[in-house]
Design an enzyme around this catalytic site. Sequence first.
Site, PDB file in Angstrom:
ATOM      1  NE  ARG A 109      77.937  23.087  47.673  1.00 42.97           N
ATOM      2  CZ  ARG A 109      78.585  22.625  48.732  1.00 42.97           C
ATOM      3  NH1 ARG A 109      79.864  22.938  48.922  1.00 42.97           N
ATOM      4  NH2 ARG A 109      77.982  21.851  49.610  1.00 42.97           N
ATOM      5  CE  LYS A 142      83.289  21.049  55.598  1.00 36.00           C
ATOM      6  NZ  LYS A 142      82.965  20.412  54.403  1.00 36.00           N
ATOM      7  NE  ARG A 192      79.140  27.363  49.688  1.00 34.76           N
ATOM      8  CZ  ARG A 192      79.423  26.324  50.459  1.00 34.76           C
ATOM      9  NH1 ARG A 192      80.581  26.246  51.063  1.00 34.76           N
ATOM     10  NH2 ARG A 192      78.549  25.371  50.627  1.00 34.76           N
ATOM     11  NE  ARG A 234      79.043  16.569  55.743  1.00 30.32           N
ATOM     12  CZ  ARG A 234      79.742  17.246  54.812  1.00 30.32           C
ATOM     13  NH1 ARG A 234      80.797  16.729  54.244  1.00 30.32           N
ATOM     14  NH2 ARG A 234      79.378  18.466  54.487  1.00 30.32           N
TER      15      ARG A 234
HETATM   16  P1  AMP Z   1      80.348  19.563  51.322  1.00 32.40           P
HETATM   17  O1  AMP Z   1      80.867  19.956  49.993  1.00 32.40           O
HETATM   18  O2  AMP Z   1      81.413  19.032  52.234  1.00 32.40           O
HETATM   19  O3  AMP Z   1      79.535  20.665  51.977  1.00 32.40           O
HETATM   20  O4  AMP Z   1      79.336  18.344  51.080  1.00 32.40           O
HETATM   21  C1  AMP Z   1      78.172  18.511  50.299  1.00 32.40           C
HETATM   22  C2  AMP Z   1      77.202  17.366  50.522  1.00 32.40           C
HETATM   23  O5  AMP Z   1      77.819  16.124  50.157  1.00 32.40           O
HETATM   24  C3  AMP Z   1      76.724  17.150  51.955  1.00 32.40           C
HETATM   25  O6  AMP Z   1      75.648  18.004  52.313  1.00 32.40           O
HETATM   26  C4  AMP Z   1      76.308  15.684  51.913  1.00 32.40           C
HETATM   27  O7  AMP Z   1      75.069  15.536  51.257  1.00 32.40           O
HETATM   28  C5  AMP Z   1      77.368  15.069  51.012  1.00 32.40           C
HETATM   29  N1  AMP Z   1      78.556  14.570  51.766  1.00 32.40           N
HETATM   30  C6  AMP Z   1      79.844  15.014  51.654  1.00 32.40           C
HETATM   31  N2  AMP Z   1      80.651  14.323  52.453  1.00 32.40           N
HETATM   32  C7  AMP Z   1      79.868  13.418  53.095  1.00 32.40           C
HETATM   33  C8  AMP Z   1      80.116  12.405  54.075  1.00 32.40           C
HETATM   34  N3  AMP Z   1      81.346  12.193  54.583  1.00 32.40           N
HETATM   35  N4  AMP Z   1      79.062  11.655  54.497  1.00 32.40           N
HETATM   36  C9  AMP Z   1      77.822  11.839  54.013  1.00 32.40           C
HETATM   37  N5  AMP Z   1      77.507  12.779  53.099  1.00 32.40           N
HETATM   38  C10 AMP Z   1      78.519  13.558  52.641  1.00 32.40           C
END
Ligand code: AMP
Length: 216
Positions: free
Chosen positions: A157, A14, A127, A88
């Site tokens: 990360r 993404k 990653r 999400r």
């Molecule tokens: P990402 O970078 O999109 O993979 O997001 C990393 C982490 O951020 C996820 O595993 C969640 O813990 C948190 N996160 C990001 N976006 C959301 C969302 N819309 N709702 C809830 N948690 C989120």
Amino acid sequence: MRNLLLLAPPAAGKGTQAQLLEKTYGIVPISTGNLLRQASKRGDAFGKKIDAILKSGALVEDAIMIDLLREQLQALHGSPFLLDGFPRTVAQAKALDALLDEAHTSLDYVFLLEVPKDVLEKRITGRRICEVCGTVYNVHQKDAPSLCHCGGSLVTRSDDTKAAYQIRYGAYLNSTYPLVEYYEAKNLLYRIDANRSIEEVFASISAILNRGEKHD
Ligand code: AMP
């Protein structure tokens, strides 16, 4: 350019596609994961709370996320945007619909990036992310750099561990995957085979955008 949403399991690419869409179309990306990672570096109570949730792989509460998104959308003043990581949950998707209605705008395309789970698990170990600007790299990529183009260090990360990944993938299946049906019902969903190179995936998304093709 219209308003886009990228829906995908964790590590499906993404963030990488969002960066390419920003560069090519000048569309403003809103990455809730990046915003939370920034917040998690703050030493205050909120930052510490977010840091612990991110490390665990669980989702942050809907109420916090909806407030965060509201602020981001207001700051856009109507510019086209690309949502990466929000919504999400179905509750977040309903809140998004209400926020967009209030702003007299709407979503135009929802791209679902599809990648098998075993491929995602392999990707996660390679990653790396720039700790300054958030650009994503993979050590398995040809000519993977040792530093970001901005000069920042590349780090793993905190949630790219096998244990946290299982939780993140579970959260995707239970809470996020129902959004496929939600956006299919609204005729906005486009399925993209994302088990291909970055360039091929981007070409598929661009072809749909460039044709201005939309479901009836
Ligand atoms: P990402 O970078 O999109 O993979 O997001 C990393 C982490 O951020 C996820 O595993 C969640 O813990 C948190 N996160 C990001 N976006 C959301 C969302 N819309 N709702 C809830 N948690 C989120």
